[in-house]
Design an enzyme around this catalytic site. Sequence first.
Site, PDB file in Angstrom:
ATOM      1  N   ALA A 191       0.760  -1.397  -0.448  1.00  0.00           N
ATOM      2  CA  ALA A 191       0.131   0.173   0.149  1.00  0.00           C
ATOM      3  C   ALA A 191       0.963   0.898   0.035  1.00  0.00           C
ATOM      4  CB  ALA A 191      -0.812   0.286   1.421  1.00  0.00           C
TER       5      ALA A 191
ATOM      6  N   GLU B 108       9.515   3.579   6.987  1.00  0.00           N
ATOM      7  CA  GLU B 108       9.287   2.551   7.337  1.00  0.00           C
ATOM      8  C   GLU B 108      10.021   1.921   8.384  1.00  0.00           C
ATOM      9  OE1 GLU B 108       7.709  -0.104   6.119  1.00  0.00           O
ATOM     10  OE2 GLU B 108       8.526  -1.607   7.769  1.00  0.00           O
TER      11      GLU B 108
ATOM     12  N   ARG C 292       5.746 -12.529  -3.449  1.00  0.00           N
ATOM     13  CA  ARG C 292       5.677 -11.265  -2.651  1.00  0.00           C
ATOM     14  C   ARG C 292       6.252 -10.019  -2.791  1.00  0.00           C
ATOM     15  NH1 ARG C 292       1.002 -10.570   1.811  1.00  0.00           N
ATOM     16  NH2 ARG C 292       0.071 -11.906   0.913  1.00  0.00           N
TER      17      ARG C 292
ATOM     18  N   TYR D 109      -0.267 -22.209  -6.303  1.00  0.00           N
ATOM     19  CA  TYR D 109      -0.139 -21.137  -8.065  1.00  0.00           C
ATOM     20  C   TYR D 109       0.984 -21.617  -7.975  1.00  0.00           C
ATOM     21  CZ  TYR D 109      -0.831 -17.440  -4.531  1.00  0.00           C
ATOM     22  OH  TYR D 109      -0.950 -16.924  -4.021  1.00  0.00           O
TER      23      TYR D 109
HETATM   24  C1  LIG Z   1      -2.862 -16.294   3.864  1.00  0.00           C
HETATM   25  C2  LIG Z   1      -2.358 -14.680   3.091  1.00  0.00           C
HETATM   26  C3  LIG Z   1      -3.347 -14.388   1.761  1.00  0.00           C
HETATM   27  C4  LIG Z   1      -3.082 -13.846   1.388  1.00  0.00           C
HETATM   28  N1  LIG Z   1      -3.851 -13.858  -0.813  1.00  0.00           N
HETATM   29  C5  LIG Z   1      -3.721 -12.598  -1.304  1.00  0.00           C
HETATM   30  C6  LIG Z   1      -3.480 -11.998  -3.089  1.00  0.00           C
HETATM   31  O1  LIG Z   1      -3.225 -13.416  -3.367  1.00  0.00           O
HETATM   32  N2  LIG Z   1      -4.097 -11.151  -3.410  1.00  0.00           N
HETATM   33  C7  LIG Z   1      -4.121  -9.917  -2.856  1.00  0.00           C
HETATM   34  O2  LIG Z   1      -4.578  -9.256  -3.683  1.00  0.00           O
HETATM   35  N3  LIG Z   1      -4.397 -10.291  -0.973  1.00  0.00           N
HETATM   36  C8  LIG Z   1      -3.410 -11.010  -0.185  1.00  0.00           C
HETATM   37  N4  LIG Z   1      -3.505 -10.968   0.493  1.00  0.00           N
HETATM   38  C9  LIG Z   1      -3.638  -9.757   1.435  1.00  0.00           C
HETATM   39  C10 LIG Z   1      -2.257  -8.698   1.314  1.00  0.00           C
HETATM   40  O3  LIG Z   1      -1.028 -10.113   1.830  1.00  0.00           O
HETATM   41  C11 LIG Z   1      -2.677  -7.663   1.983  1.00  0.00           C
HETATM   42  O4  LIG Z   1      -4.056  -7.064   2.102  1.00  0.00           O
HETATM   43  C12 LIG Z   1      -1.484  -6.587   1.342  1.00  0.00           C
HETATM   44  O5  LIG Z   1       0.049  -7.887   1.849  1.00  0.00           O
HETATM   45  C13 LIG Z   1      -1.954  -5.962   2.419  1.00  0.00           C
HETATM   46  O6  LIG Z   1      -1.459  -4.435   2.892  1.00  0.00           O
HETATM   47  P1  LIG Z   1       0.040  -3.200   2.788  1.00  0.00           P
HETATM   48  O7  LIG Z   1       1.398  -2.228   2.291  1.00  0.00           O
HETATM   49  O8  LIG Z   1      -1.650  -3.179   3.640  1.00  0.00           O
HETATM   50  O9  LIG Z   1       0.139  -3.623   4.840  1.00  0.00           O
HETATM   51  P2  LIG Z   1       1.542  -4.190   5.088  1.00  0.00           P
HETATM   52  O10 LIG Z   1       2.282  -5.650   4.045  1.00  0.00           O
HETATM   53  O11 LIG Z   1       1.215  -5.146   6.847  1.00  0.00           O
HETATM   54  O12 LIG Z   1       2.367  -3.564   5.406  1.00  0.00           O
HETATM   55  C14 LIG Z   1       2.786  -2.424   6.384  1.00  0.00           C
HETATM   56  C15 LIG Z   1       3.890  -1.581   6.264  1.00  0.00           C
HETATM   57  O13 LIG Z   1       4.125  -1.084   7.541  1.00  0.00           O
HETATM   58  C16 LIG Z   1       4.916  -1.246   7.911  1.00  0.00           C
HETATM   59  N5  LIG Z   1       4.801  -0.444   9.426  1.00  0.00           N
HETATM   60  C17 LIG Z   1       4.080  -0.981  10.643  1.00  0.00           C
HETATM   61  N6  LIG Z   1       3.509   0.279  11.436  1.00  0.00           N
HETATM   62  C18 LIG Z   1       4.312   1.068  11.332  1.00  0.00           C
HETATM   63  C19 LIG Z   1       4.913   2.362  11.774  1.00  0.00           C
HETATM   64  N7  LIG Z   1       4.342   3.070  12.976  1.00  0.00           N
HETATM   65  N8  LIG Z   1       5.576   3.273  11.353  1.00  0.00           N
HETATM   66  C20 LIG Z   1       5.939   3.085  10.266  1.00  0.00           C
HETATM   67  N9  LIG Z   1       5.898   1.587   9.761  1.00  0.00           N
HETATM   68  C21 LIG Z   1       5.471   0.744  10.016  1.00  0.00           C
HETATM   69  C22 LIG Z   1       5.416  -2.575   8.071  1.00  0.00           C
HETATM   70  O14 LIG Z   1       7.225  -2.696   9.048  1.00  0.00           O
HETATM   71  C23 LIG Z   1       4.965  -2.962   6.895  1.00  0.00           C
HETATM   72  O15 LIG Z   1       6.833  -3.083   6.793  1.00  0.00           O
HETATM   73  C24 LIG Z   1      -3.223 -11.920   1.646  1.00  0.00           C
HETATM   74  C25 LIG Z   1      -3.021 -11.839   3.212  1.00  0.00           C
HETATM   75  C26 LIG Z   1      -2.772 -13.273   3.355  1.00  0.00           C
HETATM   76  C27 LIG Z   1      -2.982 -13.105   4.964  1.00  0.00           C
END
Ligand SMILES: Cc1cc2nc3c(=O)[nH]c(=O)nc-3n(C[C@H](O)[C@H](O)[C@H](O)COP(=O)(O)OP(=O)(O)OC[C@H]3O[C@@H](n4cnc5c(N)ncnc54)[C@H](O)[C@@H]3O)c2cc1C
Length: 417
Positions: free
Chosen positions: A19, A38, A112, A228
Amino acid sequence: MDVAGSRGRHIAIAGAGIAGLTAAIAFAAKGFPVRLFERAAKPQEVGAGLQLSPNATRILSRLGVPDRLHAATIRPDAVVLRRASDLREIARVVLGDEALRRWKSPYLVLHRADLHAGLLSVAARLPGVEIVTSATVMDAAFHPQGVTVAVEQDGRTRELDALLLVGADGVWSRARRIVGGAESRFSGKIAWRTTLRADSEAMAGISDYLRRDCVSAFLHPKAHLVSYPIRGGSAVNIAAFTRGALAGTGWSRDSDGAPLRAALADAALPLASLLDSVTQWTMWPLHTVDPASPWTKSGGAVLIGDAAHAMTPFAAQGAASAIEDAYVLAATVADQPGDIAAALARYERIRRPRVAAVVRRGAFNAFTWHAAGPVAAVRDMVLATRSTDRLAADFDWLYGWDADQALAPAPALRAGR
Ligand SMILES: Cc1cc2nc3c(=O)[nH]c(=O)nc-3n(C[C@H](O)[C@H](O)[C@H](O)COP(=O)(O)OP(=O)(O)OC[C@H]3O[C@@H](n4cnc5c(N)ncnc54)[C@H](O)[C@@H]3O)c2cc1C
């Protein structure tokens, strides 16, 4: 490109996951200087495979990311649903060229870490993006000119002014507390993940049912298993899902997979043998965030991705939704940089109904995929009567979604009425 009224006004992003990195690229593309904080010393992804549907790949393509992913991705030919009990095929959603024709962008599967590395390499090369590691966003104070973000780094707290704080800090988000959002909750489901070499002995016994060129899902009342290819086809990602209880605290831990084997004890022999041959799994308790929880603070903070709406992965849309959020948010802020409250309200108007529909789809999948007895029989019968076209059409709303169309003004407004 400079953005009127926002010259020198930074966008502060908490979290360099999928994200946060997509948001950094999208805001930089709109001419905003970005500071991406980060918490980890090295931004990286945990976990294994990811399905990236056309609604997400379309956005990544517009942001210039796919060139960096090419070697690592596979374009599967289909998603194939089978019953775990006898491995009979019950439905096939054709992807490959058909996905491209129908949804105008490819359906991809990849590791990923490869997506993360691709996003990071694009973000790191953009002149307006500064990535600050080992830096934790702790708090924020709001004032008429924007937001002051408190960031902890090397044991010291720095304060930085920004136009907007974007909370992309995942399911355990601190930014969610800043906007007054709800705590995440354990969903009662556990994900089991492992990666195997594509040419391993364990894979050989099930190769007729777990094809290297497809996404395969095996359905059972007590579990489902999805597999996959990743890493350009050299490895296979396996993720299985069961009910379960929280065992201790923390995000993931290693397990021998005994509860998963027990849940699928009556699976057909090739599938049961595959499970017997895998002795190391990573167990992930799945946590979700109520999608109705607040996403914004009109003074200048907003949530995207799992921070806003962590969902169960049964529609494989968590990362795709994060990518959609990031792109839409950058566009709404670029359209109204002088009125952040209005820009955030528009972001929510576009994103909330979409995310709610995706969450509903995930719940529907969980219900039908774990169906038993007569409900499972009806499911199989209904799917058997559906044409290939009808099966694909069920996904038009999801995979055909185009962020630029969602952002376009309504026809009456375009006509100035
Ligand atoms: C088993 C499983 C299978 C999945 N398969 C799929 C799929 O096939 N397709 C799909 O689209 N989605 C899939 N998902 C969902 C997807 O993995 C997540 O929705 C996505 O990775 C979320 O990304 P994000 O960047 O929001 O959060 P995150 O990946 O959690 O990133 C958050 C980041 O913020 C950092 N952080 C945390 N707190 C702070 C802070 N206070 N200050 C600074 N940095 C901070 C962390 O270190 C991390 O790097 C799957 C999830 C799971 C559990």
